[in-house]
Design a protein around this motif. Structure first.
Motif, PDB file in Angstrom:
ATOM      1  N   ARG A  85     -13.137 -12.628 -14.908  1.00 51.72           N
ATOM      2  CA  ARG A  85     -13.420 -12.718 -13.471  1.00 51.72           C
ATOM      3  C   ARG A  85     -13.112 -11.374 -12.831  1.00 51.72           C
ATOM      4  O   ARG A  85     -11.982 -11.089 -12.443  1.00 51.72           O
ATOM      5  CB  ARG A  85     -12.589 -13.835 -12.848  1.00 51.72           C
ATOM      6  CG  ARG A  85     -12.944 -14.157 -11.408  1.00 51.72           C
ATOM      7  CD  ARG A  85     -12.218 -15.403 -10.943  1.00 51.72           C
ATOM      8  NE  ARG A  85     -12.611 -15.781  -9.596  1.00 51.72           N
ATOM      9  CZ  ARG A  85     -12.234 -16.912  -8.993  1.00 51.72           C
ATOM     10  NH1 ARG A  85     -11.432 -17.757  -9.635  1.00 51.72           N
ATOM     11  NH2 ARG A  85     -12.650 -17.182  -7.774  1.00 51.72           N
ATOM     12  N   TRP A  95     -16.707 -20.178  -9.909  1.00 45.95           N
ATOM     13  CA  TRP A  95     -15.611 -20.112 -10.861  1.00 45.95           C
ATOM     14  C   TRP A  95     -14.890 -21.448 -10.925  1.00 45.95           C
ATOM     15  O   TRP A  95     -14.448 -21.984  -9.910  1.00 45.95           O
ATOM     16  CB  TRP A  95     -14.665 -18.992 -10.478  1.00 45.95           C
ATOM     17  CG  TRP A  95     -15.382 -17.673 -10.466  1.00 45.95           C
ATOM     18  CD1 TRP A  95     -15.992 -17.080  -9.400  1.00 45.95           C
ATOM     19  CD2 TRP A  95     -15.626 -16.828 -11.595  1.00 45.95           C
ATOM     20  NE1 TRP A  95     -16.585 -15.900  -9.790  1.00 45.95           N
ATOM     21  CE2 TRP A  95     -16.383 -15.722 -11.131  1.00 45.95           C
ATOM     22  CE3 TRP A  95     -15.278 -16.885 -12.941  1.00 45.95           C
ATOM     23  CZ2 TRP A  95     -16.791 -14.693 -11.961  1.00 45.95           C
ATOM     24  CZ3 TRP A  95     -15.685 -15.859 -13.768  1.00 45.95           C
ATOM     25  CH2 TRP A  95     -16.429 -14.784 -13.285  1.00 45.95           C
ATOM     26  N   ALA A 209     -17.142 -20.575 -15.967  1.00 47.51           N
ATOM     27  CA  ALA A 209     -17.840 -20.387 -14.699  1.00 47.51           C
ATOM     28  C   ALA A 209     -19.185 -21.100 -14.750  1.00 47.51           C
ATOM     29  O   ALA A 209     -19.716 -21.394 -15.830  1.00 47.51           O
ATOM     30  CB  ALA A 209     -18.039 -18.901 -14.406  1.00 47.51           C
TER      31      ALA A 209
END
Length: 242
Positions: A85, A95, A209
């Protein structure tokens, strides 16, 4: 009352009959791998348990990283793991939750460690294989030695490691803690590959994600499942959930 009951039933029906999810990843034994035609590995176990907790199902598939990343960027109802991320990626995905942590380094064969150190000290270049789209791309470029690294991009981390093992490149980038498992297919001990250059500030969490086109209700349900299973843990294990 009938209206409320109908709404609940309709919501459940919509969840069950929504377009199926597709979970994409890239090969990195023993964390994501293909065994007897089925995607397995410890990171995959994390994701499967999360889906079960959410009452969801997904079709799992292994692709080269660049292809998996493209699918998650462009198609709806796609889950991708494990993905770092980063600031650049923050707006590209929805996410869901952290599944593991990693720290990277430039790695070389143990018998080449001293000669390659000497080459760098004498400002001589060396070749480095790196998966296209890997989060390490920008990190490698920030190293003081970046100008001496001739980067060759591959479709996957496994392919990069194969090039190192075959003597086609001098170095790769990976988490040193993974070496015992990554070198098992080559019947080599974990110390057969060693750290040439640490990559400062490379420690990061990797996530599950969802693509931007994945329905918000699906993402929210998965996030809630992650919170129930792992939300109170301070550190994520590298193996499957208990």
């Amino acid at each position: 009352m009938r209206t409320l009951l109908w709404a609940v039933c309709f919501s459940c029906f919509s969840w069950v009959n929504a377009e199926p999810l597709k979970a994409v990843t890239t090969a990195m034994s023993p964390y994501q791998m293909l065994e007897q035609g089925e995607v397995s590995g410890s990171n995959t176990d994390w994701v499967r348990q999360l889906l079960a907790e959410a009452g969801a199902e997904a079709e799992f598939a292994i692709y080269p990283w660049a292809r998996a990343y493209q699918l998650a960027q462009t198609e709806p109802n796609v889950l991708i793991y494990p993905i770092a991320r980063t600031d650049e990626r923050e707006a590209e995905f929805q996410w869901i939750g952290c599944i593991a942590s990693f720290e990277l380094a430039v790695l070389v064969k143990a018998d080449k460690l001293q000669p390659l150190h000497s080459r760098l000290q004498h400002q001589q270049p060396l070749s480095l294989a790196l998966a296209r789209g890997h989060t390490a791309v920008s990190l490698v470029q920030s190293l003081p030695e970046a100008g001496l690294l001739d980067v060759f991009y591959t479709a996957s981390t496994d392919e990069a490691l194969q090039l190192l093992m075959n003597g086609r490149v001098d170095a790769v980038v990976e988490n040193p803690l993974l070496l015992p498992e990554l070198l098992q297919p080559y019947q080599l001990p974990g110390d057969a590959v060693q750290v040439l250059l640490p990559i400062p500030a490379s420690r990061a969490d990797v996530y599950l994600a969802a693509s931007k086109g994945t329905r918000a209700a699906v993402v929210e349900r998965l996030q809630q499942a992650w919170q129930r299973l792992y939300g109170e843990r301070q550190e994520m294990d590298t193996g499957p959930p208990d």
